[in-house]
Design a protein around this motif. Structure first.
Motif, PDB file in Angstrom:
ATOM      1  N   ILE A  29      27.199   7.523  63.623  1.00 27.24           N
ATOM      2  CA  ILE A  29      28.574   7.399  63.089  1.00 27.24           C
ATOM      3  C   ILE A  29      28.660   6.206  62.147  1.00 27.24           C
ATOM      4  O   ILE A  29      27.965   5.219  62.329  1.00 27.24           O
ATOM      5  CB  ILE A  29      29.550   7.226  64.294  1.00 27.24           C
ATOM      6  CG1 ILE A  29      29.604   8.517  65.131  1.00 27.24           C
ATOM      7  CG2 ILE A  29      30.959   6.813  63.885  1.00 27.24           C
ATOM      8  CD1 ILE A  29      29.970   9.769  64.392  1.00 27.24           C
ATOM      9  N   ASP A  30      29.523   6.287  61.134  1.00 20.95           N
ATOM     10  CA  ASP A  30      29.807   5.130  60.258  1.00 20.95           C
ATOM     11  C   ASP A  30      30.870   4.259  60.921  1.00 20.95           C
ATOM     12  O   ASP A  30      31.962   4.758  61.231  1.00 20.95           O
ATOM     13  CB  ASP A  30      30.383   5.615  58.910  1.00 20.95           C
ATOM     14  CG  ASP A  30      29.299   6.083  57.955  1.00 20.95           C
ATOM     15  OD1 ASP A  30      28.141   6.222  58.389  1.00 20.95           O
ATOM     16  OD2 ASP A  30      29.627   6.331  56.774  1.00 20.95           O
ATOM     17  N   ASN A  60      34.566   9.577  58.677  1.00 31.06           N
ATOM     18  CA  ASN A  60      33.360  10.202  59.215  1.00 31.06           C
ATOM     19  C   ASN A  60      33.309  11.706  58.983  1.00 31.06           C
ATOM     20  O   ASN A  60      32.227  12.278  58.896  1.00 31.06           O
ATOM     21  CB  ASN A  60      33.231   9.883  60.708  1.00 31.06           C
ATOM     22  CG  ASN A  60      32.604   8.517  60.934  1.00 31.06           C
ATOM     23  OD1 ASN A  60      31.404   8.352  60.815  1.00 31.06           O
ATOM     24  ND2 ASN A  60      33.443   7.520  61.201  1.00 31.06           N
ATOM     25  N   ILE A 301      32.234  16.252  60.987  1.00 27.98           N
ATOM     26  CA  ILE A 301      31.509  15.001  61.242  1.00 27.98           C
ATOM     27  C   ILE A 301      30.017  15.224  61.002  1.00 27.98           C
ATOM     28  O   ILE A 301      29.321  14.386  60.437  1.00 27.98           O
ATOM     29  CB  ILE A 301      31.757  14.512  62.696  1.00 27.98           C
ATOM     30  CG1 ILE A 301      33.221  14.062  62.870  1.00 27.98           C
ATOM     31  CG2 ILE A 301      30.830  13.358  63.064  1.00 27.98           C
ATOM     32  CD1 ILE A 301      33.657  13.978  64.331  1.00 27.98           C
TER      33      ILE A 301
END
Length: 634
Positions: A29-30, A60, A301
């Motif tokens: 994940i960012d 995301n 995502i």
């Protein structure tokens, strides 16, 4: 775990070091501010995940893919057989649409933490509304489009939205559902009034707007400044999703942002075996948890193309519509409810329509939502020739508890089992006293705390109700409300809701096992078994049978054969002597059979009409069938 291999290694690795496992998963994940730890047990048994992180769900799901140079890839395909339209939206277009909508909402005062109700059909704009809320840090609550006014009013009063985003109408195969009058009625009934409503006008019906309160979707976005992503804390609620409560008041399941991003991202690859550029289709509705997890957030995502389908498994135009969609849009992984498959199988028992389509791009079919009976699984295996994966989860958990993780390894399929627990879930079967039972023994299925990321941390504004409903019966465990057993290989079997386990003369019997037997009869397309009150034995089982299309057998003969089949497969202990043939079963709109309502009709007990019922007229048909058996006299 009896199985060695990649799955066992990953599951055992999680068990040995849950913190390490979930920190590693967080790498997909960012983050605006990465988490310093995964689990926060400061308020146990109320656990949180990634509390000290900062993140944005919309970033995301959309922005990061455009930034990675994949703006031209399709993010959403809309296929609507009811309006005879199809179109695609790329990630770059989705970014423009979502940031403009978010900017328009912000200009009208929607900020981080505000609630927004979304009341829409299966159109891409529903996903855009969800993502626009996530972009601002506003908490969305999607209510199934076309839900009755008083049910919508209850939800308005519970979450107190600043705004409501709705469509003018929904389209069913044979009618237009007027959303706007339902929305107006709900606002009138509710004590809380939203500041404004955004109405997406569909050409099939243009709704009348109320001056000063309602704005049109396109008009109010005109000329606004697009909004950037707002950072939120890891435990910030992404959304509230109402699930029907036993007491009648709906329960607002809360989904915390960071855990939901990490768990969904992990599940797309590990369970559904899809990634960037793959086409993923969950044939559900945005109003249900499947729509949140696996139509909107999960696929986006993961950088997939998600399919938004506005139609039905049969009748739009026929029982081949799912296969057309899969073939035309090159769907790699397909997820639907067993009830949809049973409807297709009932209309096309020989699977003839499947032969009209090229399904070589389809790698697997996933089933969840209701127990997948072996007969339906075998039908799909025979005709589709791909792995048919039953998996099990709940609105509360947000992602699968048990599955066959095709992205890790394909485990042997056992009919009637959703396979094995996923990392994060320590699943146990307990007796009434909360003690684990031996393998093969029926009991209550519970999950050892803490629950993994992505599951519900609490209920909206109701922490006491959360503890009472899920944590109090078996201290240290989350109570799933399902009954079943675990076999010697560690495979889980979900046999019934705990309420659907019936007690016949002291024997605890699973209605799921009985339904499995009835479904094996060649003329039976779908069935349900309930326990009705019996003065002598406490409860006695009763079967409802829906026959295959084109079956012209005498009903009495089919019933007689089903009774002897039950005696042969389960034995006299089942005390199964009664069944009736009905045209259809009462179901919720998501396809769950309303067994407890049928029990109440049979036993002449008072009941509240379930808010989620698809067609209330079915209950009268059931009453008539029961009266022919000498029940439901009241």
């Amino acid at each position: 775990m009896a199985y060695s291999g990649a799955y066992a290694e990953i599951y055992d690795g999680w068990k040995a070091d849950p913190e390490g496992f979930w920190m590693k998963a967080a790498g997909g994940i960012d983050w605006i501010k990465p988490p310093s730890r995964a689990l926060n047990a400061d308020q146990a048994p109320l656990y949180e995940w990634y509390t000290d992180a900062q993140v944005n769900a919309c970033w995301n799901a959309v922005d990061r893919h455009v930034l990675a140079g994949r703006g031209d890839q399709l993010a959403i395909i809309h296929d609507s057989p009811v309006t005879h339209t199809k179109h695609g939206i790329t990630y770059a277009e989705l970014l423009t649409r979502v940031s403009t909508l978010a900017g328009a909402l912000r200009a009208k005062g929607v900020e981080k933490g505000d609630r927004v109700i979304i009341y829409m059909p299966m159109v891409p704009e529903a996903l855009e509304a969800m993502l626009a809320c996530a972009r601002l840090g506003a908490v969305h609550s999607v209510v199934f489009g076309g839900f009755a006014a008083n049910e919508l009013a209850v939800r308005i009063d519970d979450c107190k939205p600043k705004a409501i985003i709705a469509a003018s109408c929904g389209i069913e195969p044979n009618r237009v559902v007027h959303y706007k009058p339902l929305l107006d009625g709900a606002i009138e009934l509710a004590d809380h009034k939203p500041d404004f409503c955004v109405i997406f006008q569909r050409e099939q019906e243009v709704a009348k707007l109320i001056e000063g309160r309602d704005v049109a979707w396109h008009t109010f976005q005109y000329g606004v400044e697009p909004a950037d992503c707002v950072p939120v804390d890891g435990n910030h609620p992404a959304y509230i999703l109402y699930t029907s409560g036993t007491t009648g008041a709906p329960k607002g399941v809360v989904r915390a942002t960071a855990g939901h991003l990490v768990a969904l991202n992990w599940s797309m690859r590990a369970i559904f075996n899809v990634g960037v550029g793959d086409v993923f289709w969950a044939a559900s509705d945005v109003g249900w948890v499947v729509g949140h997890s696996y139509i909107c957030y999960g696929p986006l995502i993961a950088g997939c193309t998600t399919l938004v389908f506005e139609g039905k498994p049969v009748g739009t135009p026929d029982a081949g519509t799912f296969w057309r969609v899969i073939s035309e849009h090159k769907v790699k992984s397909f997820f639907t409810a067993p009830t949809a498959l049973r409807a297709i199988k009932r209309d096309d028992p020989e699977g003839l329509l499947i032969r009209n389509y090229d399904l070589k791009g389809l790698f697997a079919l996933y089933l969840a939502g209701e127990r997948a009976d072996p007969d339906t699984i075998q039908w799909a295996q025979r005709h589709l020739k791909v792995p048919v994966i039953d998996h099990w989860w709940q609105t509360e958990t947000g992602w699968p508890i048990a599955a066959n993780p095709l992205g890790i390894e394909e485990l042997p399929v056992k009919l009637g089992s959703p396979s094995v627990p996923m990392p994060g879930y320590d699943v146990q079967v307990l007796d009434e006293g909360g003690h684990p039972v031996s393998s093969g023994t029926l009991g209550a299925i519970a999950i050892k705390l803490p629950l993994p990321p992505g599951t519900l941390p609490t209920l909206w504004n109701a922490p006491e109700r959360f503890q009472k409903a899920y944590l109090s019966h078996f201290p240290g465990y989350y109570e799933t409300g399902d009954a079943g057993y675990i076999d010697e290989d560690g495979y889980l079997y979900i046999m019934a809701r705990t309420d659907d386990v019936i007690n016949v003369a002291g024997h605890r019997l699973s209605t799921g096992a009985m339904e499995e037997v009835l479904a094996g009869h060649p003329d039976v397309a779908e069935c349900a078994v309930i326990g009705v009150a019996d003065a002598l034995k406490g409860q006695s089982p009763l079967g409802f049978l829906c026959l295959n299309k084109g079956s012209d057998r005498d009903h009495a003969d089919v019933v007689k054969e089903c009774v002897s089949l039950m005696r042969e497969k389960i034995g006299p202990v089942a005390d199964f002597k009664r069944a009736c043939v009905v045209e259809r079963l009462p179901k919720t709109r998501s396809g769950k059979i309303l067994r407890s309502t049928m029990v109440k009709i049979a036993d002449d007990a008072p009941f509240k009409l379930p808010a989620t019922i698809d067609d209330p007229a079915v209950l009268d048909e059931i009453r008539t069938a029961l009266q022919a058996l000498g029940l439901a006299r009241g």
